[in-house]
Design an enzyme around this catalytic site. Sequence first.
Site, PDB file in Angstrom:
ATOM      1  N   GLU A  18       0.805  -1.228   0.000  1.00 24.61           N
ATOM      2  CA  GLU A  18       0.000   0.000   0.000  1.00 24.61           C
ATOM      3  C   GLU A  18       0.836   1.275   0.000  1.00 24.61           C
ATOM      4  OE1 GLU A  18      -2.610  -3.204   1.874  1.00 24.61           O
ATOM      5  OE2 GLU A  18      -0.531  -2.534   2.086  1.00 24.61           O
TER       6      GLU A  18
ATOM      7  N   LYS B 254     -17.440  -0.539   5.856  1.00 27.55           N
ATOM      8  CA  LYS B 254     -17.843  -1.586   4.918  1.00 27.55           C
ATOM      9  C   LYS B 254     -19.338  -1.555   4.620  1.00 27.55           C
ATOM     10  CE  LYS B 254     -17.392  -6.590   4.172  1.00 27.55           C
ATOM     11  NZ  LYS B 254     -16.812  -7.848   4.711  1.00 27.55           N
TER      12      LYS B 254
ATOM     13  N   MET C  14      24.262   8.546   2.022  1.00 23.13           N
ATOM     14  CA  MET C  14      24.270   9.807   2.768  1.00 23.13           C
ATOM     15  C   MET C  14      24.566   9.558   4.245  1.00 23.13           C
ATOM     16  SD  MET C  14      24.148  13.013   2.189  1.00 23.13           S
ATOM     17  CE  MET C  14      23.209  13.379   0.697  1.00 23.13           C
TER      18      MET C  14
ATOM     19  N   PHE D  89     -11.687  -6.966  14.173  1.00 15.86           N
ATOM     20  CA  PHE D  89     -10.595  -7.449  13.337  1.00 15.86           C
ATOM     21  C   PHE D  89     -10.230  -6.405  12.285  1.00 15.86           C
ATOM     22  CE2 PHE D  89      -9.250  -9.810   9.463  1.00 15.86           C
ATOM     23  CZ  PHE D  89      -8.037 -10.280   9.943  1.00 15.86           C
ATOM     24  N   GLN D  90      -8.957  -6.077  12.218  1.00 10.72           N
ATOM     25  CA  GLN D  90      -8.406  -5.090  11.284  1.00 10.72           C
ATOM     26  C   GLN D  90      -9.063  -3.719  11.431  1.00 10.72           C
ATOM     27  OE1 GLN D  90      -8.255  -6.763   7.279  1.00 10.72           O
ATOM     28  NE2 GLN D  90      -6.269  -7.669   7.737  1.00 10.72           N
TER      29      GLN D  90
END
Length: 619
Positions: free
Chosen positions: A69, A181, A496, A131-132
């Site tokens: 993502e 959802k 760097m 959940f999630q």
Amino acid sequence: MVSSIPKPNPTITTVPQRCTGAYALMDSLKRHGVKHIFGYPGGAILPIYDELYRFEQRGELQHILVRHEQAAAHAADAYARATGKVGVCFGTSGPGATNLVTGIANAHMDSIPMVIITGQVSRAAIGSDAFQETDIYGITLPVVKHSYVARSASEVARIIAEAFHIAGTGRPGPVLVDIPKDVGLEECDYVPIEPGDVKLAGYRPTVKGNYRQIEAALHLIDVAEKPLLYVGGGAIASNAHAQITEFAERFQLPVTTTLMGIGAFDEHHALSVGMLGMHGTAYANFAVTECDLLIAVGARFDDRVTGKLDEFATRAKVIHIDIDPAEVGKNRAPDVPIVGDVRQVLEQLLHKARELDYPTDAKRTRAWLERIDRWRHDYPLEVPRPEGKLSPQEVIVEVGRQAPHAYYTTDVGQHQMWAAQFLKNGPRRWISSAGLGTMGFGLPAAMGAKVAVPNEEVICISGDASFQMNLQELGTLTQFGINAKTIIVNNGWQGMVRQWQEAFYGERYSNSNMETGAPDFELLAQAYGIKGITIRTREELPGKIAEMLAHDGPVLVNAIVSRDENCYPMVAPGQSNARMLGLPKPANLSGECQSITCPSCGASSPATHKFCPECGAKF
């Protein structure tokens, strides 16, 4: 962040249609000109992906399936930078949403217009540690321009219309829309809202400059003998490239840009002094130190530009033009502040100058421009040619020579600074993570840029450490046939970090060596079905870059370069821009030989010294 925005009351004559919240979302995105979406599905966002399937089947939208993502956010970010349009990405709830956060913060720091759609658990489950479930609205509050949680399907059209309006107007930025959802599944009477129908009474960015301030600015320009135009990313965002050029030429103003402002002014132009700041050109940093008028255009006086702030442009009066009033005076109090859109304010200045018949020959600045030319001659950017080795600068210069008009994305580190120094391309063709400095940005950004401009050459300049942060996106290039080229400037280090450890930490290279455990990048490319090329010598460099450009498909080039090359000039942290490390000879500002203050212990020594005489720190 925009807050307390009232709901619009557009006049709508469209007959409502019964549909789900997911359909309202997808149709609204299409109406706002969205053609491509970058994302990754998951449970909470499946109702939206189910509707997306139908839109894709009809050829109305294309979804680019990333492998992580974070890459979706970076790709949408680069899509926006390349086009000036709002980029769009999707992620599901929980870890899907949190994986987007780095990309959202990156866009926020660089003022990039994006709309981020996240799935969320059903409304009844919010707050139950389902959940999630993650409060992505709360997590992202510091790094978005505005946020929404859709509480019903009937709100979706309004929210999307507002989100696009806010993301793309005023100072651009990312807007988050969190959709539970069951909202995606819920039916409503959907009435489309077109982009022009959105009127937000509480959100009216100032775009025209105050006329008294315009006149005051022109007076300062008229009397200045050592003016400098300091151009930032706001000039890119407002598409002010033509106005910047006309303004600079009319008043014969030397022009320096920030990392974000690269491309706003042609660096081949005689008035260009290149980038300023920590790894800017010596002549840009000398110019900002000595100028008597600094005209800041869409820039924010960040620390990588100013160095030691109380020693930055101390001899100069300041005109500051910016659309965000919060930036004007935040780090440096201007003598003439002008709040407004950069392009429109510059047009006002030019119009007023013509109206008042301001002189255009700029005789006052002639000696100043000659002085800058002497600095340019005495302190050029150098391209080392070490015996038996290939320097990183040689690779970047050769790529720029063969592809001068490409869109370039970069990762973050030494290669980024060398690319900024040596690549000189046009507006929106420089795409780099500036404010956040995000390693792993380059490859997904190249992916997003190539999707945005499929007929243009798109090249990612990366480092071996940065590239490994998001290398999985090679799979996305393969799946969708995205013909972006990537060049790894491979020195086997976090370059760097190594340079700072060498200069300021007694050469204690703690966890910066990337040589052990590195993959064979050519074989890695082949594993993903992509052409891989390895460059080891100076002699084969031109031919293999030409081979890369000629190949019809994505290419990964592993350019193995000198391990110990450092990026110069360099302003040590906390030091004045006039005190740069790595110059070929001591500078002569105001007739005095330059000295360097050791960043480790504070002792002073001549600029010709390589080590601090007190503590031994390497310069």
